[in-house]
Design an enzyme around this catalytic site. Structure first.
Site, PDB file in Angstrom:
ATOM      1  N   GLY A   1      33.967  41.921  27.091  1.00 32.66           N
ATOM      2  CA  GLY A   1      34.147  41.680  28.523  1.00 32.66           C
ATOM      3  C   GLY A   1      35.476  42.195  29.032  1.00 32.66           C
TER       4      GLY A   1
ATOM      5  N   GLY B   1      30.917  36.567  26.177  1.00 26.57           N
ATOM      6  CA  GLY B   1      30.408  35.209  25.975  1.00 26.57           C
ATOM      7  C   GLY B   1      29.874  35.004  24.567  1.00 26.57           C
TER       8      GLY B   1
ATOM      9  CE  LYS C   1      38.007  28.150  37.106  1.00 20.50           C
ATOM     10  NZ  LYS C   1      36.707  27.879  37.710  1.00 20.50           N
TER      11      LYS C   1
ATOM     12  NE  ARG D   1      28.277  44.982  26.641  1.00 22.80           N
ATOM     13  CZ  ARG D   1      28.223  43.961  27.470  1.00 22.80           C
ATOM     14  NH1 ARG D   1      27.553  44.053  28.593  1.00 22.80           N
ATOM     15  NH2 ARG D   1      28.834  42.837  27.183  1.00 22.80           N
TER      16      ARG D   1
HETATM   17  P1  AMP Z   1      37.939  34.916  31.661  1.00 21.99           P
HETATM   18  O1  AMP Z   1      36.622  35.353  32.226  1.00 21.99           O
HETATM   19  O2  AMP Z   1      38.112  33.441  31.591  1.00 21.99           O
HETATM   20  O3  AMP Z   1      38.315  35.640  30.384  1.00 21.99           O
HETATM   21  O4  AMP Z   1      39.012  35.345  32.730  1.00 21.99           O
HETATM   22  C1  AMP Z   1      39.276  36.660  33.106  1.00 21.99           C
HETATM   23  C2  AMP Z   1      39.896  36.638  34.470  1.00 21.99           C
HETATM   24  O5  AMP Z   1      41.064  35.849  34.452  1.00 21.99           O
HETATM   25  C3  AMP Z   1      40.281  37.985  34.986  1.00 21.99           C
HETATM   26  O6  AMP Z   1      39.428  38.341  36.040  1.00 21.99           O
HETATM   27  C4  AMP Z   1      41.710  37.780  35.483  1.00 21.99           C
HETATM   28  O7  AMP Z   1      41.935  38.325  36.770  1.00 21.99           O
HETATM   29  C5  AMP Z   1      41.841  36.274  35.541  1.00 21.99           C
HETATM   30  N1  AMP Z   1      43.236  35.826  35.417  1.00 21.99           N
HETATM   31  C6  AMP Z   1      44.082  36.119  34.436  1.00 21.99           C
HETATM   32  N2  AMP Z   1      45.291  35.570  34.688  1.00 21.99           N
HETATM   33  C7  AMP Z   1      45.198  34.928  35.855  1.00 21.99           C
HETATM   34  C8  AMP Z   1      46.124  34.188  36.652  1.00 21.99           C
HETATM   35  N3  AMP Z   1      47.393  34.007  36.277  1.00 21.99           N
HETATM   36  N4  AMP Z   1      45.674  33.647  37.814  1.00 21.99           N
HETATM   37  C9  AMP Z   1      44.402  33.837  38.194  1.00 21.99           C
HETATM   38  N5  AMP Z   1      43.488  34.525  37.486  1.00 21.99           N
HETATM   39  C10 AMP Z   1      43.885  35.070  36.329  1.00 21.99           C
END
Ligand code: AMP
Length: 397
Positions: free
Chosen positions: A355, A378, A202, A35
């Site tokens: 990210g 984001g 999620k 960055r």
């Molecule tokens: P996001 O911010 O939605 O892109 O999510 C990123 C996060 O998803 C990371 O910190 C990962 O540790 C988490 N993650 C990825 N796969 C899994 C999983 N199977 N169970 C729980 N957390 C997960």
């Protein structure tokens, strides 16, 4: 979008809103300075035009009014000094719009650079306070936004501040313009097959992006925690894996839409399972259909990696957002690392959403192999969703 090249800046005092919110390790060392490097083109452009340059950024989330050292931009200034290689010292103000900042800003000479302290030391920043924005604006003739990673937030230095300047005196910096153009061009006119790889924790966080992508891509690969909501929606036992039960219908709708539109939709066929959200204990590689009731899936398995590699084989454009597993734990990082290598190995135009995903590509040593690694997580999702971003809109009014 008007860029810095379209306006007259020679010899003026230029305020550049940067995104210096870089990751640091426990000893305070900057672990990824992309960055900071990303902002250099705009900063150098201003220095070469004899501008008095004021840089400002937020850093993490300090409590407003409390000047704690760990949130200071001091390490950023040190790195910037090394990267810019200019004769003059880059100065750091001890405050944001206080006496020190204003005195130092007023005494700047052409080609000199001043960095204000962490914008979030001031409560007005996150409150999008117009009085605070005017204080910031009073120090400069020109406003430049080069903070792509912060553009989706209606904060004072992103939203209220540019509104103080008229059109002749505000514009996007090179980094912001590059990010926006790259996403726009790719999403509007991708070379096909176009594959979206979506992971992360999620479904809810990426629901709108997924819906938008379905209208544009030829194939979707789902990994990470969000895969389990889709697997459960298909009727599989997913044990204690991450799931959003309120989105099961939505997950079904997405899969039906994909089928109707002829978009190939791929879920993991095997997963790495454990009994605890921890690296301790036994991990098992199991088919997605065989997750025991009290186990949870923490990464995609080797068969999924092989399948996804096949799926990516003929891709000409790939957008990747979200890790395939809990990559922060080495034991569950393999699926994400392999995905990074596989994407980097293709001959496709590859775009990595910022990210966590950029972090994976960096750890995998693949950053240089990707066509474009976005500096905003984001913000890049917002672009995919087709949402208007406050930072970009404020440059237009
Ligand atoms: P996001 O911010 O939605 O892109 O999510 C990123 C996060 O998803 C990371 O910190 C990962 O540790 C988490 N993650 C990825 N796969 C899994 C999983 N199977 N169970 C729980 N957390 C997960």
């Amino acid at each position: 979008m008007q860029t810095i090249k379209d306006i007259e800046i020679d010899g003026k005092t230029v305020f550049i809103r940067c995104d210096f919110n870089v990751p640091k390790d426990e000893d305070g060392n900057i672990t990824d300075d992309r960055r900071i490097r990303g902002a250099l083109t705009t900063i150098r452009y201003c220095i070469d035009r004899d501008c008095k340059v004021i840089l400002a950024s937020h850093y993490e989330r300090p409590e407003p009014g409390k000047y704690e050292d760990k949130y200071s931009l001091k390490p950023v200034v040190q790195r910037l000094t090394r990267l810019l290689k200019i004769a003059e010292d880059i100065r750091l103000a001890s405050d944001v719009v206080g006496e020190d900042a204003k005195t130092k800003a007023a005494s700047l000479k052409g080609g000199e650079v001043l960095v204000l302290e962490n914008l979030r030391y001031e409560a007005g920043e996150t409150q999008n306070d117009s009085a605070f924005a005017k204080e910031l604006a009073s120090m400069a003739d020109i406003y430049i936004n080069d903070a792509f990673g912060a553009c989706h937030r209606a904060h004072a230095s992103i939203d209220a501040m540019p509104k103080v300047f008229d059109n002749k005196n505000k514009a996007a910096g090179f980094l912001l313009a590059k990010e926006v153009n790259f996403f726009d061009k790719t999403l509007e006119n991708p070379i096909r097959p176009f594959v979206a790889v979506v992971g992360g924790s999620k479904v809810s966080g990426k629901l709108e992006a997924l819906r938008q992508l379905l209208d544009k891509v030829d194939k979707v690969i789902i990994g990470g925690g969000m895969a389990f909501t889709f697997l459960k929606a298909q009727g599989y036992e997913i044990g204690n894996s991450l799931v959003e039960d309120d989105l099961l219908d939505e997950a079904r709708t997405i899969m039906i839409k994909a089928r109707k539109e002829g978009v190939k939709f791929y879920l993991p066929v095997d997963v790495v399972c454990a009994q605890k959200f921890s690296e301790e204990g036994v991990a098992k590689y199991l088919p997605s259909q065989e997750i025991p009731a009290d186990w949870m899936g923490l990464d995609i398995g080797p068969a999924s990696s092989r399948l996804f590699r096949e799926v990516l084989n003929d891709a000409q454009t790939i957008i990747w957002n979200g890790p395939m597993g809990v990559y922060e734990m080495d034991k569950y990082a393999k699926g994400s690392m392999k995905m990074s290598h596989d994407i980097a190995d293709t001959h496709a135009t590859t775009i990595v959403g910022g990210g966590d995903t950029a972090d994976v590509a960096q750890k995998a040593g693949d950053v240089d192999e990707m066509t474009f690694v976005s500096t905003g997580g984001g913000a890049s999702l917002n672009l995919i969703e087709g949402k208007k971003m406050p930072g970009i809109e404020a440059l237009k009014v």
